[in-house]
Design a protein around this motif. Structure first.
Motif, PDB file in Angstrom:
ATOM      1  N   TRP A  60     128.940  84.301  92.469  1.00 37.81           N
ATOM      2  CA  TRP A  60     128.266  83.338  93.344  1.00 37.81           C
ATOM      3  C   TRP A  60     126.836  83.083  92.891  1.00 37.81           C
ATOM      4  O   TRP A  60     126.455  81.944  92.599  1.00 37.81           O
ATOM      5  CB  TRP A  60     128.286  83.866  94.782  1.00 37.81           C
TER       6      TRP A  60
ATOM      7  N   GLY B 100     126.458  82.398  88.830  1.00 35.53           N
ATOM      8  CA  GLY B 100     127.035  81.092  88.542  1.00 35.53           C
ATOM      9  C   GLY B 100     126.197  79.960  89.097  1.00 35.53           C
ATOM     10  O   GLY B 100     126.013  78.922  88.445  1.00 35.53           O
ATOM     11  N   GLY B 101     125.640  80.140  90.309  1.00 32.42           N
ATOM     12  CA  GLY B 101     124.790  79.104  90.892  1.00 32.42           C
ATOM     13  C   GLY B 101     123.516  78.892  90.101  1.00 32.42           C
ATOM     14  O   GLY B 101     123.085  77.758  89.877  1.00 32.42           O
TER      15      GLY B 101
ATOM     16  N   ARG C 167     126.944  72.161  86.960  1.00 35.99           N
ATOM     17  CA  ARG C 167     127.182  72.909  88.191  1.00 35.99           C
ATOM     18  C   ARG C 167     128.662  73.236  88.403  1.00 35.99           C
ATOM     19  O   ARG C 167     129.009  73.880  89.380  1.00 35.99           O
ATOM     20  CB  ARG C 167     126.641  72.120  89.382  1.00 35.99           C
TER      21      ARG C 167
ATOM     22  N   SER D  30     129.674  76.895  88.876  1.00 35.80           N
ATOM     23  CA  SER D  30     129.379  77.555  90.143  1.00 35.80           C
ATOM     24  C   SER D  30     130.437  77.200  91.182  1.00 35.80           C
ATOM     25  O   SER D  30     130.835  76.040  91.306  1.00 35.80           O
ATOM     26  CB  SER D  30     127.993  77.125  90.646  1.00 35.80           C
TER      27      SER D  30
END
Length: 372
Positions: free
Chosen positions: A226, A229-230, A294, A297
């Motif tokens: 989370w 990856g973000g 993105r 994510s």
């Protein structure tokens, strides 16, 4: 020693089918999730829900020009276009309100998954409790549905339920049934988005929980997927957009004789659509369309599909065109809009994650009923 033959004894209890046997597991799991931290996160998740409800109620009263909110309207100094015809902006305002709600609520949803999910299966593996479940009239499907129900109900409580309640109150304070015709798609999209969050996050957490007997390792892995990856998604997005955005603004400044200021733009002085400006705008739009950063994510993919379900882009662009006559609202609203690559790219990534989660769970099923 005498032997007593008891024979057949009739059972007078209530018989039930398999359909709701998973609920017993879910109910027990929800009762176990009463820690102080989980209660604090759940309480904090109410704040965005209250913000959404207040916004929709305020807008309903604003459309009716209610006297009770006139001091607040004067203090806010809303643009003249909104005051003259608020119903024309009903759908964009509701859409932006719901979109902002889900952006904030998604963070609390991920935190709840972190608190609730790691122990659901890993703890059963650690204490060899799975054979005890399966020794009763409970199928493996019932077991997993019960565990998924714990995460699903926790997430529904902070996503779907507030969205529906806010919609009902917004309609009630609008005093106009036409709002249902205008916004029912928004309600359907919100419910579908909430279900998508439950499926993607719930299945992924169950898969991670089934891979280890240590719930702390599962929590650390979830944080990595989370948070890391973000962060990586945001970095890739910034790198891909920075050059295209800078090139567009530089061309726009040249087209307006070096006097361009985005915040003080004079709508009467439209710049000439020079070839340089056209090329810079085309490169900017291409960067927006092909910005896949993105997609690494989970929350980035959920945001992109959610924007498509809610219609967030069109709502932001319509609100951005109010008052100041911007040259190109899409460029100025780029930070709000985020990457605009095709939504089905993100849908494919989410579908792949859910498929991978189901595959991991199906493999783990084969060893769940054996003591180790």
């Amino acid at each position: 020693m005498p032997i007593f033959d008891q024979g057949y004894q009739h059972w007078n209890g209530t018989l039930s089918g398999h359909a709701w046997r998973w609920w017993t597991i879910s109910r027990r799991g929800l009762q176990a999730q009463r820690g102080a931290l989980a209660l604090i996160i759940s309480a904090m998740a109410v704040i965005p829900a209250l913000g959404l409800t207040v916004t929709l109620v305020f807008w309903g009263l604003f459309e009716q020009k209610a006297e009770v909110i006139q001091p607040l309207v004067q203090w806010l100094r809303l643009p003249q276009e909104l005051s003259a015809g608020p119903k024309a902006f009903r759908v964009p305002v509701w859409t932006v309100a719901y979109s902002s709600f889900f952006v904030v609520e998604l963070v609390f949803a991920m935190l709840l998954v972190l608190l609730v999910g790691p122990r659901l299966i890993s703890q059963d593996l650690r204490f060899n409790a799975v054979p005890l479940y399966l020794s009763r009239p409970v199928r493996r499907f019932d077991y997993f549905m019960g565990k998924f129900g714990v995460i699903g109900l926790c997430l529904a409580r902070v996503t779907v339920a507030p969205a529906i309640l806010a919609y009902i109150l917004g309609v009630a304070f609008s005093f106009d049934l036409s709002v249902i015709k205008d916004t029912w798609r928004l309600l359907a999209g919100s419910i579908a988005y909430g279900v998508l969050i439950m499926l993607s996050a719930g299945l992924l957490m169950l898969a991670l929980s089934s891979l280890s007997r240590n719930s702390r390792s599962v929590a650390a892995l979830w944080l990595g997927l989370w948070f890391v990856g973000g962060v990586m998604g945001q970095i890739l997005y910034a790198v891909q957009m920075e050059h295209a955005e800078h090139e567009y603004y530089r061309a726009l400044t040249r087209a307006q004789g070096g006097q361009f200021r985005l915040r003080n733009f004079d709508p009467a002085r439209q710049p000439e659509p020079t070839e340089e400006l056209k090329q810079a705008k085309a490169k900017f739009q291409e960067a927006m369309q092909n910005n896949w950063g993105r997609m690494v994510s989970l929350t980035g993919n959920l945001d992109r599909v959610g924007d498509e379900l809610l219609g967030t882009k069109d709502a932001w662009l319509k609100l951005a065109s109010i008052g100041r006559g911007h040259i190109d609202p899409e460029v100025e609203m780029a930070p709000m809009l985020g990457p605009q690559y095709p939504w089905y790219w993100s849908a494919g990534v989410l579908a792949g994650l859910m498929g991978l989660s189901l595959w991991i769970l199906s493999l783990r099923v084969k060893s769940l009923d054996r003591l180790k």
